[in-house]
Write an enzyme that holds these catalytic residues in place. Structure first.
Site, PDB file in Angstrom:
ATOM      1  N   SER A 103     -23.775   7.291  17.808  1.00 30.13           N
ATOM      2  CA  SER A 103     -24.505   6.687  16.690  1.00 30.13           C
ATOM      3  C   SER A 103     -23.546   6.362  15.544  1.00 30.13           C
ATOM      4  CB  SER A 103     -25.642   7.610  16.246  1.00 30.13           C
ATOM      5  OG  SER A 103     -26.460   6.974  15.300  1.00 30.13           O
ATOM      6  N   LYS A 113     -28.803   9.865  23.698  1.00 23.45           N
ATOM      7  CA  LYS A 113     -30.186   9.680  23.259  1.00 23.45           C
ATOM      8  C   LYS A 113     -31.012   9.421  24.517  1.00 23.45           C
ATOM      9  CE  LYS A 113     -29.189   7.907  18.619  1.00 23.45           C
ATOM     10  NZ  LYS A 113     -29.277   6.765  17.685  1.00 23.45           N
ATOM     11  N   ARG A 244     -30.353   0.869  13.725  1.00 21.09           N
ATOM     12  CA  ARG A 244     -30.725   0.917  12.305  1.00 21.09           C
ATOM     13  C   ARG A 244     -30.218  -0.330  11.586  1.00 21.09           C
ATOM     14  NH1 ARG A 244     -28.611   4.899   9.120  1.00 21.09           N
ATOM     15  NH2 ARG A 244     -26.913   5.420  10.529  1.00 21.09           N
ATOM     16  N   THR A 303     -39.462  13.574   9.054  1.00 19.20           N
ATOM     17  CA  THR A 303     -38.279  12.781   9.360  1.00 19.20           C
ATOM     18  C   THR A 303     -37.804  13.068  10.787  1.00 19.20           C
ATOM     19  OG1 THR A 303     -37.539  12.623   7.068  1.00 19.20           O
ATOM     20  CG2 THR A 303     -35.834  12.537   8.758  1.00 19.20           C
ATOM     21  N   GLU A 322     -38.405   4.816   8.806  1.00 18.61           N
ATOM     22  CA  GLU A 322     -37.750   5.947   8.151  1.00 18.61           C
ATOM     23  C   GLU A 322     -36.774   5.440   7.104  1.00 18.61           C
ATOM     24  OE1 GLU A 322     -36.736   9.679  10.485  1.00 18.61           O
ATOM     25  OE2 GLU A 322     -36.246   8.075  11.882  1.00 18.61           O
ATOM     26  N   MET A 323     -36.578   6.232   6.071  1.00 16.86           N
ATOM     27  CA  MET A 323     -35.598   5.924   5.028  1.00 16.86           C
ATOM     28  C   MET A 323     -34.200   5.711   5.617  1.00 16.86           C
ATOM     29  SD  MET A 323     -35.229   5.521   1.817  1.00 16.86           S
ATOM     30  CE  MET A 323     -33.712   5.143   0.954  1.00 16.86           C
ATOM     31  N   SER A 324     -33.906   6.354   6.731  1.00 16.35           N
ATOM     32  CA  SER A 324     -32.577   6.252   7.338  1.00 16.35           C
ATOM     33  C   SER A 324     -32.305   4.875   7.935  1.00 16.35           C
ATOM     34  CB  SER A 324     -32.431   7.307   8.439  1.00 16.35           C
ATOM     35  OG  SER A 324     -33.400   7.075   9.447  1.00 16.35           O
TER      36      SER A 324
END
Length: 460
Positions: A103, A113, A244, A303, A322-324
């Site tokens: 990641s 993952k 992301r 989260t 998600e904020m991420s």
């Protein structure tokens, strides 16, 4: 040979340091254990892929050997973004998949993952793989599984290009930080009708330019400069494995994922009026009212990308985020987190506007901090959160939300402290209507943390 360590089995994935806690031998053991778990669920085929890390080829080969030793057939997608493995579990005759990826971690990390029988596994399902390895008698299946390669690139790109339509042509800048998304992003957005300026899109596991993690402003400075110096209208950035998304406006503003979610929610709710929209505890307090105004039901949750995916499935929500930077579209897509697809959906919305940056900058926001980390020793983070939950008092608060740590809501802001599920850290975030309110809320958290742990070295 690296000996197996329970520490690499994290809450949402498996992650270790090459040569210290992870090597080909461990990868093979994980493959065999996962293969046995897949067979127990009636699954006979597993899709695998890897990102651009230097250790990827060796780990992926050993992983495949382990899966085959369990008697499972392997479809190897080669070098792909993480969402392309997830896509493979929908597009191919296989509901289970493993992505070999570190990641956004440093270059010497790698990991796995996993999707098992259609579900992203987490928690006990991951620790049970460790137990399978410990309990294994060393035997292999009487008939080993088969192995074949498959190029999923065209099917993945065509699926998105066929789904997402731009209202007008647009020139964009894309920064992949030498992560694996660079092998696909340019072709995807050009295929949709964009003109694309590519930054660091050659895949290089040394990450020679900057770290591939758009959650941190220092990693977006090259993209901000590019937008200043060219006629590109918007900037997209991706993390190391492409699940992301980061967004930068023409005037250099970073649009964090909780504000991106406002646009996505408003769009999705035009097709799913009244539905729940899922978001994690780190998100801005402006998101829930925005969802309500857009005709949806806001649902705050824990989260963790695997946890959000599971909750999405349970609730039937058409969107989660998600904020991420993990964004999960169940509307027109499959419900897994995909930065490349999220970028495409954002461009679909933005090209309806003459000035995309003006739309993004008009989204409500307050003074806020990025994620702040209180570094602790192994296990201390859980103990400290337990103490805060039982003892801490926050004068003047309106509500305390305890679904994941402590999120303390005030009339003019919020403070959050939660225990990381992957490292011995307390993650904090603060938001307020004024700088003074931000200082006041941080002061309350500082007081209760130091009361519980006087030697804590706070990051604010």
């Amino acid at each position: 040979m690296v000996s197996l360590s329970k520490t690499i089995f994290k809450a949402y994935d498996i992650r270790g340091i090459i040569g210290k806690t992870l090597d080909a031998g461990v990868a093979r053991q994980i493959g065999q254990a996962f293969g046995q778990a897949a067979l127990a669920k009636g699954e006979r085929t597993v899709v695998i892929g890897r990102d651009g890390r230097l250790s990827g080829p060796e780990l992926a080969a050993a992983l495949a050997q382990g899966l085959q030793a369990a008697g499972v057939d392997v479809i190897d997608l080669g070098v792909v973004a993480t969402p392309m493995v997830y896509f493979g579990t929908h597009a191919l005759d296989a509901r289970s998949g493993i992505m070999v990826t570190g990641s956004h971690n440093p270059p010497d990390y790698n990991g796995f993952k996993m999707v098992l029988a259609g579900e992203a596994i987490h928690g006990e399902a991951i620790t049970s793989l460790y137990q399978r390895i410990v309990d294994h008698d060393g035997s292999s299946a009487a008939t080993p599984g088969s192995y074949r390669t498959h190029d999923i690139r065209a099917a993945y790109l065509e699926r998105i290009i066929g789904d997402v339509k731009l209202a007008r042509p647009i020139k964009i800048a894309v920064d992949c930080g030498n992560g694996v998304a660079g092998a696909f992003a340019g072709d995807l957005y050009r295929g949709m009708g964009c003109e694309v300026i590519e930054l660091f899109c050659d895949v290089d596991g040394n990450f020679p330019n900057h770290h591939p993690d758009p959650a941190h402003p220092e990693n977006l400075q090259d993209l901000i400069r590019c937008l200043q110096e060219t006629d590109a209208e918007i900037g997209l950035a991706f993390d190391g494995d492409g699940d992301r998304l980061g967004v930068v406006t023409k005037d250099g503003q970073i649009i964090y994922p909780d504000r991106q979610m406002m646009l996505f929610a408003a769009d999705v709710l035009t097709r799913h009026p009244g539905q729940q929209i899922l978001f994690d505890v780190k998100c801005t307090r402006h998101l829930a009212p925005y969802i309500t105004r857009s005709g949806g039901q806001p649902l705050m949750y824990k989260t963790g990308h695997s946890l959000v995916k599971a909750k999405l499935r349970e609730t039937g929500a058409p969107l989660g985020g998600e904020m991420s930077g993990h964004i999960f579209f169940k509307d027109r897509w499959y419900g897994f987190d995909d930065g490349l697809y999220a970028g495409a959906r954002l461009l679909e919305i933005l090209t309806r506007e003459a000035d995309p940056s003006a739309l993004l900058n008009s989204l409500p926001q307050s003074d806020s901090t990025p994620e702040l980390h209180l570094e602790l020793k192994e296990g201390e983070n859980v103990a400290l959160m337990d103490k805060l939950r039982s003892d801490a008092e926050f004068p003047g608060h309106e509500q305390i939300i305890t679904i994941d740590g402590l999120r303390v809501e005030y009339a003019d802001g919020f403070g959050l402290a939660r225990s990381s599920n992957t490292t011995p850290v307390i993650v904090m975030r603060f938001e307020a209507e004024t700088p003074d309110a931000l200082v006041r809320i941080q002061g309350q958290f500082k007081r209760v943390i130091l009361a519980a742990k006087p030697d804590a070295v706070l990051p604010f």
